[in-house]
Design a protein around this motif. Sequence first.
Motif, short mmCIF file in Angstrom:
data_model
loop_
_atom_site.label_atom_id
_atom_site.label_comp_id
_atom_site.label_asym_id
_atom_site.label_seq_id
_atom_site.Cartn_x
_atom_site.Cartn_y
_atom_site.Cartn_z
N LYS A 1 4.48 31.76 23.02
CA LYS A 1 5.73 32.47 22.73
C LYS A 1 5.77 32.96 21.28
O LYS A 1 6.15 34.10 21.01
N ALA A 2 5.36 32.11 20.34
CA ALA A 2 5.36 32.49 18.92
C ALA A 2 4.40 33.67 18.68
O ALA A 2 4.76 34.63 18.00
N LEU A 3 3.22 33.60 19.25
CA LEU A 3 2.26 34.69 19.06
C LEU A 3 2.76 36.00 19.66
O LEU A 3 2.56 37.07 19.07
N ALA A 4 3.45 35.92 20.80
CA ALA A 4 4.02 37.13 21.41
C ALA A 4 5.09 37.74 20.50
O ALA A 4 5.13 38.96 20.30
N GLU A 5 5.93 36.90 19.92
CA GLU A 5 6.97 37.39 18.99
C GLU A 5 6.34 38.00 17.75
O GLU A 5 6.77 39.06 17.29
N ILE A 6 5.34 37.35 17.22
CA ILE A 6 4.68 37.84 16.02
C ILE A 6 3.98 39.17 16.31
O ILE A 6 4.05 40.11 15.51
N GLN A 7 3.34 39.27 17.47
CA GLN A 7 2.64 40.51 17.83
C GLN A 7 3.62 41.67 17.97
O GLN A 7 3.31 42.80 17.60
N LYS A 8 4.82 41.40 18.49
CA LYS A 8 5.84 42.46 18.62
C LYS A 8 6.22 43.01 17.26
O LYS A 8 6.64 44.15 17.14
N GLY A 9 6.11 42.15 16.25
CA GLY A 9 6.48 42.56 14.90
C GLY A 9 7.86 42.03 14.54
O GLY A 9 8.85 42.46 15.10
N ILE A 10 7.89 41.09 13.65
CA ILE A 10 9.17 40.57 13.20
C ILE A 10 9.38 41.05 11.76
O ILE A 10 8.43 41.14 10.99
N VAL A 11 10.59 41.40 11.46
CA VAL A 11 10.92 41.93 10.14
C VAL A 11 11.38 40.77 9.26
O VAL A 11 12.37 40.10 9.55
#
Length: 181
Positions: A112-122
């Motif tokens: 889940k964390a890697l998916a969020e990071i890949q989406k791009g977090i500001v």
Amino acid sequence: CFPVTTAKYLPKKWSIAVKEHPGQYLDYGSYNYIGRSKNFYRPYAGIPNLQFVSLDIPHFDLLDQSKCVACVNGTVGWQAMVRQKPVMVFGEAWYKFGPGVFPVANAFQCKKALAEIQKGIVLSKNKTVKWLTQFLQNCTNEIYLTKEEAEEWGRKFNASKTVSEIKKQLLKMLTTNNSFY
């Protein structure tokens, strides 16, 4: 072992650079080495997107070129957070609820964390400073992060008390204002 778990869910075209802590190679005399045997590294041998990097490679160069940082609980996670890099923390770290930090306790949370990071977090310096400022303002007791810092202020260093106070303040922040996570 978190590099293996991380590699399993790593986005395509991403790779993992593992840099050991220099303390792994210190000789502690009668306490022996705190380092690892060659057997420790065997599970990593078959992971194509994982490489160990030399201790000679500048730490901040690796950090600045990374998409995220994964650690158990080390200073590198704190340094990444301050530099607005996403962090995956696989252990107990006082900053694990800071902006852009993902506490990871199992494979599902890693994925889940890697998916969020890949989406791009500001991430922003303002958000980090705001989080840290609130954290420090909520501290009711003095907190010294190192023995040297405590001695500089004429105080005794008590690691257990420091950790306890940090946990208490993080819990207080999370239960009163979860806008940082």
